[in-house]
Design an enzyme around this catalytic site. Structure first.
Site, mmCIF file in Angstrom:
data_model
loop_
_atom_site.group_PDB
_atom_site.id
_atom_site.type_symbol
_atom_site.label_atom_id
_atom_site.label_comp_id
_atom_site.label_asym_id
_atom_site.label_seq_id
_atom_site.Cartn_x
_atom_site.Cartn_y
_atom_site.Cartn_z
ATOM 1 N N ASN A 10 37.574 30.175 42.328
ATOM 2 C CA ASN A 10 38.195 31.474 42.040
ATOM 3 C C ASN A 10 37.704 32.472 43.078
ATOM 4 O O ASN A 10 36.564 32.927 43.014
ATOM 5 C CB ASN A 10 37.792 31.918 40.620
ATOM 6 C CG ASN A 10 38.279 33.329 40.305
ATOM 7 O OD1 ASN A 10 39.145 33.858 41.004
ATOM 8 N ND2 ASN A 10 37.721 33.928 39.266
ATOM 9 N N LYS A 12 38.701 35.465 43.623
ATOM 10 C CA LYS A 12 38.770 36.880 43.185
ATOM 11 C C LYS A 12 39.431 37.730 44.288
ATOM 12 O O LYS A 12 40.354 37.280 44.945
ATOM 13 C CB LYS A 12 37.383 37.383 42.814
ATOM 14 C CG LYS A 12 36.661 36.408 41.864
ATOM 15 C CD LYS A 12 35.412 36.967 41.282
ATOM 16 C CE LYS A 12 34.711 35.872 40.479
ATOM 17 N NZ LYS A 12 33.654 36.363 39.633
ATOM 18 N N HIS A 99 40.549 35.440 32.435
ATOM 19 C CA HIS A 99 39.205 35.505 33.040
ATOM 20 C C HIS A 99 38.464 36.714 32.460
ATOM 21 O O HIS A 99 39.085 37.747 32.168
ATOM 22 C CB HIS A 99 39.338 35.636 34.561
ATOM 23 C CG HIS A 99 38.028 35.496 35.266
ATOM 24 N ND1 HIS A 99 37.154 36.541 35.388
ATOM 25 C CD2 HIS A 99 37.433 34.430 35.847
ATOM 26 C CE1 HIS A 99 36.073 36.132 36.032
ATOM 27 N NE2 HIS A 99 36.223 34.848 36.331
ATOM 28 N N GLU A 101 36.784 38.956 33.766
ATOM 29 C CA GLU A 101 37.003 40.210 34.507
ATOM 30 C C GLU A 101 38.344 40.835 34.126
ATOM 31 O O GLU A 101 38.468 42.059 34.055
ATOM 32 C CB GLU A 101 36.892 39.949 36.021
ATOM 33 C CG GLU A 101 35.441 39.755 36.429
ATOM 34 C CD GLU A 101 35.234 38.876 37.645
ATOM 35 O OE1 GLU A 101 36.181 38.640 38.412
ATOM 36 O OE2 GLU A 101 34.084 38.399 37.815
ATOM 37 N N GLU A 171 33.218 30.142 30.174
ATOM 38 C CA GLU A 171 32.494 30.980 31.122
ATOM 39 C C GLU A 171 31.717 32.052 30.366
ATOM 40 O O GLU A 171 32.274 33.114 30.047
ATOM 41 C CB GLU A 171 33.471 31.664 32.081
ATOM 42 C CG GLU A 171 34.287 30.706 32.911
ATOM 43 C CD GLU A 171 34.685 31.335 34.235
ATOM 44 O OE1 GLU A 171 34.262 30.810 35.266
ATOM 45 O OE2 GLU A 171 35.374 32.361 34.236
ATOM 46 N N GLY A 177 28.647 35.581 38.085
ATOM 47 C CA GLY A 177 28.249 36.427 39.211
ATOM 48 C C GLY A 177 26.842 36.971 39.096
ATOM 49 O O GLY A 177 26.459 37.882 39.842
ATOM 50 N N SER A 216 27.978 31.018 37.696
ATOM 51 C CA SER A 216 26.903 30.758 38.648
ATOM 52 C C SER A 216 26.698 29.266 38.918
ATOM 53 O O SER A 216 25.550 28.806 39.017
ATOM 54 C CB SER A 216 25.603 31.432 38.188
ATOM 55 O OG SER A 216 25.786 32.838 38.133
HETATM 56 C C1 PEP Z 1 34.074 33.111 37.925
HETATM 57 O O1 PEP Z 1 34.348 34.215 38.345
HETATM 58 O O2 PEP Z 1 34.937 32.434 37.329
HETATM 59 C C2 PEP Z 1 32.721 32.628 38.149
HETATM 60 C C3 PEP Z 1 32.329 31.595 37.474
HETATM 61 O O3 PEP Z 1 31.964 33.315 39.057
HETATM 62 P P1 PEP Z 1 30.520 32.871 39.624
HETATM 63 O O4 PEP Z 1 30.588 31.393 39.944
HETATM 64 O O5 PEP Z 1 30.299 33.700 40.832
HETATM 65 O O6 PEP Z 1 29.517 33.144 38.537
#
Ligand code: PEP
Length: 258
Positions: A10, A12, A99, A101, A171, A177, A216
């Site tokens: 992803n 973003k 997601h 976000e 998630e 992040g 992460s």
């Molecule tokens: C995401 O945005 O779906 C995500 C898992 O981000 P990150 O791997 O940076 O934590």
């Protein structure tokens, strides 16, 4: 078990068209052969502007392309939105929906995720539906309740035949992040809960549905996370922006798929 691992990057709001093409060129050169063996599904979710160019560069590989969201209507007066048929026409075959976000920054509710999921399925896209608890919800012991409610709401009205095309991404919001991933045991516990919930909703097909972990994921933790029985791949944010890191995570999934 029969589930082919699935890793999606992803991106973003990162990468110009030129940067995006450069990144997938590296992926094509390193992962192109590995994915052809049919042991893993790999996709990337560039910003909308780069989708067509990325699709073109990935021609001839098994690496797929995803949108990062879509609108629930096919067309209309929805300034700033992109519809599922538009994504499909541009060459995307997956779309990330719900997601955290989108939920936190843009007020997206489960009901919107559900109509978007239906729209994506109608258009021929395979949705990746994201769920996950906040830190406050985890600390209050509400993780399963929250994730269960998100699944009920986000998959409302989606039948078993369509659900086979849906991937769930667990998630935890506190892990996205932040550099702080859920431990493999914490992730497996929620993945097993999700599998049970999907079985209650859809019966036997739940054993074939893929559940990605996201939050992460890095080369240093991917092998251990992927070793969990109900973790079928990863939704990767930050590490998907760097070819070597994304490839290392995909390779961990390839090992699981063998
Ligand atoms: C995401 O945005 O779906 C995500 C898992 O981000 P990150 O791997 O940076 O934590």
């Amino acid at each position: 078990m029969g589930r082919i691992p699935f890793v999606c990057g992803n991106w973003k709001c990162h990468k110009t068209i030129a940067d995006a093409v450069a990144l997938v060129t590296e992926l094509k050169n390193t992962l192109g052969m590995a994915t052809r063996a049919g042991t893993i599904d790999v996709a990337v979710a560039p910003p909308f502007t780069a989708i067509a160019a990325v699709v073109k560069r990935l021609e001839g590989t098994q690496i797929g392309v995803a949108g990062q969201s879509c609108h629930w209507e096919d067309q209309g007066a929805f300034t700033g939105e992109i519809s599922a048929p538009m994504l499909y026409e541009a060459g995307a075959r997956f779309v990330i929906l719900g997601h955290s976000e989108r939920r936190q920054l843009f007020g997206e509710l489960d009901q919107a995720v559900s109509v978007k999921t239906k729209s994506a399925l109608r258009a021929g896209l395979s949705p990746i539906v994201c769920v996950g608890e906040t830190l406050g919800e985890r600390e209050a012991g509400e993780t399963m309740h929250r994730v269960g409610a998100q699944l009920d709401g986000s998959l409302a009205g989606i039948g078993a035949a369509e659900a086979t095309r849906v991937t769930i991404a667990y998630e935890p919001v506190w892990a996205i992040g932040t550099g702080r991933n859920a431990s493999p045991a914490q992730a497996q516990e929620v993945h097993a809960f999700i599998r049970g919930k999907l079985a209650a909703m859809y019966g036997a097909i739940a054993t074939g549905m893929r559940i990605q972990y996201g939050g992460s994921v890095k080369p240093s933790n991917a092998v251990e996370l992927m070793a969990q029985p109900d973790i079928d791949g990863a939704l990767v944010g930050g590490a998907s922006l760097v070819a070597d890191q994304f490839v290392a995570i995909a390779r961990a999934a390839i090992e699981k798929g063998k």
